[in-house]
Every structure is written in structure tokens, then in C-alpha cells.
Write an enzyme that holds these catalytic residues in place. Structure first.
Site, PDB file in Angstrom:
ATOM      1  N   THR A 138       0.822  -1.202   0.000  1.00  0.00           N
ATOM      2  CA  THR A 138       0.000   0.000   0.000  1.00  0.00           C
ATOM      3  C   THR A 138       0.857   1.253   0.000  1.00  0.00           C
ATOM      4  OG1 THR A 138      -1.566   1.267   1.370  1.00  0.00           O
ATOM      5  CG2 THR A 138      -0.104  -0.226   2.518  1.00  0.00           C
ATOM      6  N   ASP A 139       0.284   2.344  -0.479  1.00  0.00           N
ATOM      7  CA  ASP A 139       0.999   3.631  -0.424  1.00  0.00           C
ATOM      8  C   ASP A 139       1.129   4.142   1.008  1.00  0.00           C
ATOM      9  OD1 ASP A 139      -1.683   4.271  -0.022  1.00  0.00           O
ATOM     10  OD2 ASP A 139      -1.821   5.672  -1.703  1.00  0.00           O
ATOM     11  N   GLU A 140       0.356   3.585   1.937  1.00  0.00           N
ATOM     12  CA  GLU A 140       0.376   4.081   3.313  1.00  0.00           C
ATOM     13  C   GLU A 140       1.698   3.805   4.025  1.00  0.00           C
ATOM     14  OE1 GLU A 140      -3.149   3.591   5.699  1.00  0.00           O
ATOM     15  OE2 GLU A 140      -4.342   3.128   3.911  1.00  0.00           O
ATOM     16  N   TYR A 164      -1.747  -0.592  10.993  1.00  0.00           N
ATOM     17  CA  TYR A 164      -1.935  -1.247   9.694  1.00  0.00           C
ATOM     18  C   TYR A 164      -0.748  -1.004   8.772  1.00  0.00           C
ATOM     19  CZ  TYR A 164      -3.210  -1.504   4.782  1.00  0.00           C
ATOM     20  OH  TYR A 164      -3.194  -1.752   3.431  1.00  0.00           O
ATOM     21  N   LYS A 168       2.187  -3.591   7.265  1.00  0.00           N
ATOM     22  CA  LYS A 168       2.449  -3.777   5.839  1.00  0.00           C
ATOM     23  C   LYS A 168       3.895  -3.435   5.502  1.00  0.00           C
ATOM     24  CE  LYS A 168       0.167  -4.867   2.935  1.00  0.00           C
ATOM     25  NZ  LYS A 168      -0.015  -6.247   2.392  1.00  0.00           N
TER      26      LYS A 168
END
Length: 359
Positions: A138-140, A164, A168
Site C-alpha cells: 500500500t501507499d500508506e 496497519y 504492511k
């Protein structure tokens, strides 16, 4: 290194939103068998895969990616030489209220999956070179941008801000390590916010649609000024396919939609679209009699600002130029058209979402 020839593909988390769309995409566009492994937790929905039951190229197994015995059996039984790992706990709010499942699934689960892949592929003469572990991220993991910052590139430092995204980020590092330490053929993709059919109702776009249909408040965090890059799920599937076909082993590729929008602007567009749908389709009022605001052309009245969540990232934006230049990736879907496609799917598939929607 020679081109990857995919024999059979294992899709972990394949009953989830992006995973089930990827199964559909792969069966339509590629050869070989698709084997899905999914634990069927709250976000895994077997009905998302029901259309494939009669497809001889499709198999489903309920189970945990951390179950090494099961994963090993599947790799051997189906002669799998490609894993696409979608399996993850992915909802930020849930990670804030309880991080434990995120640590177990996203970190420990990915580790066990990598261990199985290493043990099977690197000792099997037919797969020692011809295999791929593709990890969906994810970009997060990159943290948050200001309005003036350049979009995230693959070279950006990791700065995760939620349990989260931290989980990741950890899994991304494990995937990288298994390539550099053991020689496992891996690739990773970091995507922006996905939207489209089969999206679990707790996420922003489907939640807004379904709340309008039930005349319930549409919750918007803080002032709604948070910016996200929106990627139609089919474009994400295209990006993954291109990485498997053309991606360089050990590399990471960002996949984005080139659609930056403030959350509040997205919600207003959804409200306008829902108003339009009800104004131009008389049958919708009979089908959804509780959608009083939409019936009256006033869905925007349901917008309700709520207390912002802790550590809410201000802006995500993906620079997908590496994937575009090296792989030929380019999003196919216009945002307005794809958003309408998404709305139409929810309007026409209440048999799918009704069991999942908690009013």
C-alpha cells in the site's frame, strides 16, 4: 533471467475485494489454473467467487496463509509457481482499535508464506528459476504528504503512521529480505486507494453508497480535506499482470490511478451521482424506498462530519512513472465513468452486500 512462465497461480486473500477482482481478471486474460486460499474472515466473502464455481481452472481452499502444512500441500498438489499475496488485514480504523490481527496476518502470515515458497521452489528443479512471489502492499507505508509534496516514489523512505501501515511495511521488508538473502524471485507493488465492485461496505465509497440507500448519515472524518489517489480495481489488476509479465525480480512498482481527490469532494460527487440515478430511474425508488434524501435529490444532506481518527494521514499520492516507463502501465479507466460503474454495481447487487451491511 528468462521470462516468467506462469503454470498455476496461488492467490492468497482471493475472496477479498481486490483479490476476487484479480481472480476474475486473471481467468479472463491469462492461461493456467487459479487456486485461491482465503481464511474467510469478515472481509473475505465466498459469494465474491461464486461465479467461478463451474470454471475448471478455478479451485478454492479455506485456510490461513500461516498454515505452513496447508500452503506446502497446495504448492505441491497444484504445481504452483506463482503466488500473488493479497491476504492482509487492511482497515486502518480496525488496526487502531486492535492491532493484534494485523501483526499476525500481515507480518507472521507473510513470513510463513515466504518460508513455504522458499522451501518448495528453491529445492524443486522445475521451479528453482521459474517462480515468482508477488506481494501486494500500500501507499500508506510511505507515510503522509503535504499538499506541496511530490507524490510517493518507490525510493521514498518508509514512514508508516498506523498499526496497519506499520504491519504492511514490515511485510514489505520481509519480502525484500527473502530475495536478497535466499534468492527468492519476488516483486512488490504499492497501490493507492482502490475502488470498484465487491468492496467491503465499511470502506468509504461503498459505505457512502449504502448509507444513502438507507438514508443514514455519511460519516466524514474531520473536515474532509484529506486527499487520496483513487485507483479503479481493474487498473490495479492490470498493473499486477504487467509486473508479473515484465517486472524485474527484486523490484518494487507503484501503481496509481492519477486521481487525487479530497474526501469531501469525493463524497459530494457520489451524492450528485446518486441524486442523478434516482431522478432518472423510477424503478430505484421502488427498489430502495428508504433512500428518501436521494429520492428528493438531496443526498448531500446526509453528510456528517465526525471526529477525526488518530494519526490520520493528510495526503497520499502515487507516482507511477516507473511502472509506466518500464512496464507500459497506464490506467484505462476514466474516474467519472468508473465511479458510475461502481455505483451501478451496488445498485444492482444488493444480494451481495445486504448480508454484509450493518445498519
Amino acid at each position: 533471467m528468462s521470462k516468467l512462465i506462469i503454470k498455476n497461480i496461488l492467490v492468497t486473500g482471493g475472496a477479498g475485494f481486490i483479490g476476487s477482482n484479480f481472480v476474475d481478471y486473471w481467468l479472463k486474460n491469462n492461461q493456467g489454473n487459479v487456486i485461491v486460499l482465503d481464511l474467510l474472515t469478515y472481509a473475505g466473502n465466498l459469494s465474491s467467487l461464486s461465479k467461478f464455481k463451474s470454471n475448471e481452472r478455478f479451485s478454492f481452499y479455506q485456510g490461513d496463509i500461516a498454515d505452513k502444512e496447508l500452503v506446502g500441500e497446495l504448492l505441491a498438489k497444484h504445481e504452483i509457481n506463482c503466488i500473488v499475496n493479497f491476504a492482509a488485514e487492511s482497515h486502518v480504523d480496525r488496526s487502531i482499535s486492535g492491532a493484534t490481527p494485523f501483526i499476525f496476518t500481515n507480518i507472521v502470515g507473510t513470513f510463513e508464506l515466504l518460508e513455504c515458497a522458499k522451501q518448495f521452489w528453491l529445492t524443486h528443479p522445475n521451479f528453482k528459476e521459474n517462480h515468482r512471489f508477488h506481494h501486494i502492499s500500500t501507499d500508506e507505508v510511505y507515510g503522509s504528504l503535504t499538499s506541496d509534496d511530490a507524490p510517493f516514489k518507490e525510493s521514498n523512505q518508509y514512514q508508516p503512521n498506523s498499526p496497519y501501515s506499520a504491519s504492511k511495511a514490515s511485510s514489505d521488508h520481509l519480502v525484500r529480505a527473502y530475495h536478497h538473502t535466499y534468492g527468492l524471485n519476488v516483486t512488490t507493488s504499492n497501490c493507492s486507494n482502490n475502488y470498484g465492485p465487491l468492496h467491503f461496505p465499511e470502506k468509504l465509497i461503498p459505505l457512502a453508497i449504502l448509507n444513502i440507500l438507507h438514508d443514514k448519515p455519511i460519516p466524514v472524518y474531520g473536515n474532509g480535506q484529506q486527499i487520496r489517489d483513487w485507483l479503479f480495481v481493474d487498473d490495479h489488476c492490470l498493473g499486477i499482470d504487467l509486473i508479473l509479465q515484465k517486472g524485474i525480480v527484486g523490484e518494487t512498482y507503484n501503481i496509481g490511478g492519477n486521481n487525487e481527490l479530497k474526501n469531501i469532494d469525493l463524497i459530494h460527487r457520489l451524492c450528485e451521482l446518486m441524486n442523478y440515478k434516482f431522478a432518472n430511474n423510477a424503478s430505484l425508488e421502488a427498489q430502495y424506498p428508504n433512500a428518501l434524501s436521494a429520492i428528493n435529490g438531496q443526498s448531500e444532506k446526509l453528510i456528517t462530519f465526525v471526529q477525526d481518527r488518530p494519526g490520520h494521514d493528510v495526503r497520499y499520492a502515487i507516482d507511477a512513472s516507473k511502472a509506466m516507463d518500464e512496464l507500459g502501465y497506464c490506467p484505462n479507466y476514466n474516474f467519472s465513468n468508473a465511479l458510475e460503474t461502481t455505483v451501478n454495481w451496488y445498485l444492482n447487487n444488493n444480494n451481495w452486500w445486504l448480508p454484509l451491511y450493518h445498519q
